[in-house]
Design a protein around this motif. Sequence first.
Motif, PDB file in Angstrom:
ATOM      1  N   ARG A   1      -2.727  15.301 -51.126  1.00 20.90           N
ATOM      2  CA  ARG A   1      -3.753  16.099 -51.805  1.00 20.90           C
ATOM      3  C   ARG A   1      -4.437  17.056 -50.833  1.00 20.90           C
ATOM      4  O   ARG A   1      -4.707  18.203 -51.166  1.00 20.90           O
ATOM      5  CB  ARG A   1      -4.788  15.174 -52.449  1.00 20.90           C
ATOM      6  N   GLY A   2      -4.680  16.583 -49.603  1.00 23.64           N
ATOM      7  CA  GLY A   2      -5.324  17.435 -48.614  1.00 23.64           C
ATOM      8  C   GLY A   2      -4.492  18.661 -48.276  1.00 23.64           C
ATOM      9  O   GLY A   2      -5.020  19.750 -48.069  1.00 23.64           O
TER      10      GLY A   2
ATOM     11  N   GLN B   1      -4.688  24.997 -49.549  1.00 21.43           N
ATOM     12  CA  GLN B   1      -4.221  26.294 -50.054  1.00 21.43           C
ATOM     13  C   GLN B   1      -5.090  26.814 -51.196  1.00 21.43           C
ATOM     14  O   GLN B   1      -4.696  27.715 -51.920  1.00 21.43           O
ATOM     15  CB  GLN B   1      -2.769  26.161 -50.534  1.00 21.43           C
ATOM     16  N   VAL B   2      -6.290  26.240 -51.346  1.00 24.49           N
ATOM     17  CA  VAL B   2      -7.190  26.653 -52.429  1.00 24.49           C
ATOM     18  C   VAL B   2      -7.589  28.111 -52.269  1.00 24.49           C
ATOM     19  O   VAL B   2      -7.950  28.559 -51.173  1.00 24.49           O
ATOM     20  CB  VAL B   2      -8.453  25.761 -52.457  1.00 24.49           C
TER      21      VAL B   2
ATOM     22  N   GLY C   1      -8.525  16.966 -59.977  1.00 23.82           N
ATOM     23  CA  GLY C   1      -7.648  17.807 -60.785  1.00 23.82           C
ATOM     24  C   GLY C   1      -7.439  19.197 -60.235  1.00 23.82           C
ATOM     25  O   GLY C   1      -6.579  19.945 -60.729  1.00 23.82           O
ATOM     26  N   LEU C   2      -8.195  19.580 -59.192  1.00 25.36           N
ATOM     27  CA  LEU C   2      -8.019  20.921 -58.622  1.00 25.36           C
ATOM     28  C   LEU C   2      -6.632  21.091 -58.018  1.00 25.36           C
ATOM     29  O   LEU C   2      -6.062  22.187 -58.050  1.00 25.36           O
ATOM     30  CB  LEU C   2      -9.097  21.173 -57.552  1.00 25.36           C
ATOM     31  N   GLU C   3      -6.074  19.983 -57.498  1.00 25.23           N
ATOM     32  CA  GLU C   3      -4.739  20.084 -56.888  1.00 25.23           C
ATOM     33  C   GLU C   3      -3.682  20.486 -57.916  1.00 25.23           C
ATOM     34  O   GLU C   3      -2.695  21.148 -57.578  1.00 25.23           O
ATOM     35  CB  GLU C   3      -4.371  18.774 -56.202  1.00 25.23           C
TER      36      GLU C   3
END
Length: 423
Positions: free
Chosen positions: A283-284, A289-290, A252-254
């Motif tokens: 997703r990667g 860009q986190v 869910g972080l994406e």
Amino acid sequence: MKRRQNGSPQMIKCSFCARGQDEVAKLVAGPNSVYICNECIKLCNDILEGELMDEAALAPPEFPKPLEIKDHLDQYVIGQNDAKVALSVAVYNHYKRIHQKTGRDGIAIDKSNILLIGNTGTGKTLLAHTLAKFLNVPFAIADATALTEAGYVGEDVENILVRLLQAADYNIPAAEQGIIYIDEIDKVGRKGGNPSITRDVSGEGVQQALLKILEGTVANVPPQGGRKHPQQKYLEVNTRNILFICGGAFEGLEKIVTRRVGQGTLGFAREEEQGDLRRRLKRGEILSQVEPQDLQKYGLIPELIGRLPVNVQTEELDRQSMVRILTEPRNALTKQFQKLLDMENVELVFAPGALEAIADEAISRGTGARGLRSIIEARMRDVMFEIPSQEDVRRVVITRDTIVEGAYPEVISGDPDADLKEA
């Protein structure tokens, strides 16, 4: 026995332990009537050997360069090129920092622990374990979900260090330069981005308890683990030079990243626009860009984020990567099963299409590379049960039907050079 000037006998004694020559096997004479016995010689040798071993353990090693570290990782981990480069640089800088000489400039380099983000089965644990093995340093794995805040039912954070000590055979100086991998760190995220006024002993409480050992502290560790009590003896372990690698899937972080990126490029993007953006990007690519603010919204406290400054993302494995994992690494799964059957003088062959079918099955399960072994084990269980009792079997062929339909593998007896049946 030596005689005095008046002619009376003089008992020769060891100048160190004062034992007489009749109490020891041998006395060695030195200058100025100094003697040392064989027992003291042995004791001195033991002390010197121990000190030399400690000095060798603490001496600055000839440390491998980042390119050498990555080359080694390439032999065991398929793909994840960006992650391997980032890890190689971070680990190299970490051990340079440990062995840096104090200069006149007074610059002290802070420790940079690592946060590994990626789906299950993408090789996070394997990367950490392969690194530690290559660097020849003690390595331990802990599960963040088993930890609780001190004083509550569960496992104390300090017990992580017990596992590292055990891996180092209780050599504390060696353990203090080891690597600890904490898995499922995402599972201790607090529920929601705001601090809670109630106690969260397995979430935010664990994060708070981890802060000191991540940054560097002298921890009192129970030698055998378990809960602390006042009468217990402790081992002091300095965590200042222990490298911590924390990993998690962060499901869910994406969405959090996409929402922030979407708002920055599209204004306040609608939910369907954010969904389109997630579908266009892997997703990667999104997780690359986190930012710290995304991790904070996910549930990590700012202090913990600050102690994990190196963020590394692992990519999802596609079909081609799965097939390479099955065949290319030094300890590839296909090589392991071929070795097992070779001990029975039986050749194991994977027919065209079989490996691709195994990869497709693992992808459909969503378990990543972690599911590959269980798929092969299940399809080969019956044949591996029967073959040790069959003397004439020479070759076993795993076909695509074996994987997809559950068909029995082709078993060839007699001539070992017989032609393979067409899959």
